[in-house]
Design an enzyme around this catalytic site. Structure first.
Site, PDB file in Angstrom:
ATOM      1  N   PRO A   1      34.707  42.166  -4.482  1.00 18.32           N
ATOM      2  CA  PRO A   1      35.163  42.436  -3.111  1.00 18.32           C
ATOM      3  C   PRO A   1      36.122  43.612  -3.055  1.00 18.32           C
ATOM      4  O   PRO A   1      37.098  43.671  -3.814  1.00 18.32           O
ATOM      5  CB  PRO A   1      35.833  41.117  -2.710  1.00 18.32           C
ATOM      6  CG  PRO A   1      35.053  40.087  -3.466  1.00 18.32           C
ATOM      7  CD  PRO A   1      34.720  40.735  -4.786  1.00 18.32           C
ATOM      8  N   CYS A   2      35.824  44.545  -2.154  1.00 15.17           N
ATOM      9  CA  CYS A   2      36.490  45.847  -2.203  1.00 15.17           C
ATOM     10  C   CYS A   2      37.738  45.952  -1.336  1.00 15.17           C
ATOM     11  O   CYS A   2      38.452  46.947  -1.410  1.00 15.17           O
ATOM     12  CB  CYS A   2      35.501  46.938  -1.777  1.00 15.17           C
ATOM     13  SG  CYS A   2      34.858  46.729  -0.095  1.00 15.17           S
ATOM     14  N   GLN A   3      38.033  44.959  -0.509  1.00 16.21           N
ATOM     15  CA  GLN A   3      39.174  45.081   0.406  1.00 16.21           C
ATOM     16  C   GLN A   3      40.492  45.390  -0.298  1.00 16.21           C
ATOM     17  O   GLN A   3      41.301  46.160   0.232  1.00 16.21           O
ATOM     18  CB  GLN A   3      39.306  43.814   1.253  1.00 16.21           C
ATOM     19  CG  GLN A   3      38.230  43.629   2.296  1.00 16.21           C
ATOM     20  CD  GLN A   3      36.936  43.077   1.725  1.00 16.21           C
ATOM     21  OE1 GLN A   3      36.883  42.718   0.549  1.00 16.21           O
ATOM     22  NE2 GLN A   3      35.907  42.999   2.539  1.00 16.21           N
TER      23      GLN A   3
ATOM     24  N   PHE B   1      41.097  47.390  -2.567  1.00 17.62           N
ATOM     25  CA  PHE B   1      41.191  48.793  -2.947  1.00 17.62           C
ATOM     26  C   PHE B   1      40.804  49.738  -1.818  1.00 17.62           C
ATOM     27  O   PHE B   1      40.799  50.954  -1.993  1.00 17.62           O
ATOM     28  CB  PHE B   1      40.285  49.057  -4.155  1.00 17.62           C
ATOM     29  CG  PHE B   1      40.532  48.116  -5.291  1.00 17.62           C
ATOM     30  CD1 PHE B   1      41.649  48.252  -6.086  1.00 17.62           C
ATOM     31  CD2 PHE B   1      39.664  47.070  -5.549  1.00 17.62           C
ATOM     32  CE1 PHE B   1      41.900  47.370  -7.128  1.00 17.62           C
ATOM     33  CE2 PHE B   1      39.896  46.185  -6.591  1.00 17.62           C
ATOM     34  CZ  PHE B   1      41.023  46.339  -7.382  1.00 17.62           C
TER      35      PHE B   1
END
Length: 416
Positions: A120-122, A124
């Site tokens: 999950p990219c949130q 970064f």
């Protein structure tokens, strides 16, 4: 043939459809953080077979099961540990062992071609809070990716994330991953790739880390598409040699929307945000490429009047002749970015979001327990996905390099 970028040190190789058939071998994929399947669709197009998926979001799992029932989904809610039955959230990678995942898929360590995933990219993201590895909920999931790769021992792996992961504040993430794979036989390369350069109708930059056994510096696919000839010349002037082909032009929003059938709004996964007459009136002042800043002051909400709001694409209208801006999870809401339809006074619907993300038209989106998908669920599934076109190019490049390594090994094994 490899092309070396003399400025960045990155290697590139040319890919084509025929690379999907190299060696005629079946290349298995273990998919982590599978989401709605964008990465796996692209790899499927590149000649790979998704052997097993791990995904903790129920709606994403429902979408995967509907579209690809043959893809195994590991979502066992229990495990036996020290003769005790332990409960766990379905698809929670923190509580899944590499050994049980391989056993479930009928695979063995070292016999998997590719492990892929984008934690999950949130943590970064430049849009989110940018807490990175300090994010209490998801910031440590890159550790689980490393653990799985070390346990599965694939020929190659792809780790995908947002461009913000390369910011200096998140440097410990990449440092950790490089340290963990040092001496393990994997060569590593990473780059920021623009999905538009691989036929996706969207300007979306993603961080890609490739690891390959026995290949010191894995190569990335040469762009198959470019904005124009000038952009291509700027790219190739940094290479050690000039490729003998000209890439296609970027795929535009208009190109993508022209593929939509006339009856697509009858689909169960079609949904669009309701817009008030006041908001529709504001939209009439916004031309393509412009945003809320062209609105007369009397038509702006108070939060847009103060000058403190600095969003450069907020309440913007898409440019029809260019790829779209990045399709985020709330791209159905015109107030969240440049998401006003290029020709109509409304936001994007879920199917338009999906086609700008390069999903196949036949892919359907599901919300668990409902006949029709919800805006929030559909938006999250599509906005968080890896565009299949980008994944396809990566898959072709990796397959080509694996095949070349196998051919080289065969030649070395031949008697003199």
């Amino acid at each position: 043939m490899k092309y070396l970028n003399l400025k960045t040190g990155l290697n590139y190789i040319r890919v084509s459809d025929k690379d999907a058939q190299l060696n005629g071998m079946e290349y298995n994929v273990v998919s982590l953080f599978s989401g709605a399947g964008g990465l796996d669709i692209g790899l499927e197009q590149a000649g790979f077979r998704t052997a097993v998926c791990v995904e903790n979001d129920l709606n994403c799992r429902t979408t995967l099961r509907h579209n690809r029932p043959e893809w195994l989904l590991f979502d066992h809610p229990t495990k036996v540990l020290n003769e005790k039955i332990i409960t766990r959230a379905p698809g929670d990678i923190r509580h899944i062992d590499a050994e049980e995942l391989l056993e479930f898929a009928g695979l063995k360590p070292g016999k998997v071609a590719l492990v892929v995933g984008g934690a999950p990219c949130q943590p970064f993201s430049n849009i989110g809070k940018k807490e990175g590895e300090n994010d209490a909920k998801n910031g440590d999931l890159f550790l689980e990716f490393v653990r799985m790769v070390k346990g599965i021992q694939p020929e190659a792996f792809i780790f995908e994330n947002v461009a913000g992961i390369i910011q200096s504040k998140h440097s410990k993430v990449l440092q950790y991953m490089f340290e963990q794979f040092q001496g393990s036989g994997y060569g590593l390369s990473y780059a920021l790739l623009n999905a538009a350069n691989y036929g996706v109708p969207q300007r979306r930059e993603r961080f890609i880390l490739i690891g390959m056994k026995g290949i010191k510096e894995p190569a990335f696919p040469l762009p198959t598409h470019m904005k124009d000839q000038a952009a291509w010349q700027n790219f190739v002037k940094e290479l050690d040699q000039v490729p003998n082909f000209i890439p296609q032009k970027w795929v535009s929003v208009k190109d993508a929307f022209s593929r939509l059938p006339k009856d697509y709004k009858s689909r169960n996964d079609y949904v669009v945000m309701n817009i008030s007459d006041v908001v529709k009136h504001r939209m009439t002042f916004i031309s393509q490429g412009k945003n809320f800043k062209v609105l007369p002051m009397e038509l702006r909400p108070n939060c847009w009047k103060s000058g403190k709001h600095q969003g450069n694409d907020t309440f913007g209208r898409l440019v029809a002749d260019l790829p779209s801006v990045t399709i985020r999870t709330a791209a159905y809401n015109p107030a969240k970015g440049m998401y006003i339809h290029p020709f109509e006074d409304r936001g994007l619907d879920i199917i338009e979001m999906a086609i700008l993300q390069d999903f196949p038209l036949e892919w359907e989106y599901k919300t668990s327990g409902r006949e029709k998908v919800t805006l929030v669920s559909g938006g999250k599934q599509i906005g968080n996905a890896v565009p299949p076109g980008l994944a396809r190019a990566l898959g072709l490049a990796i397959r080509k390099q694996i095949s070349a390594k196998l051919e080289s090994t065969k030649k070395l094994a031949l008697p003199v």
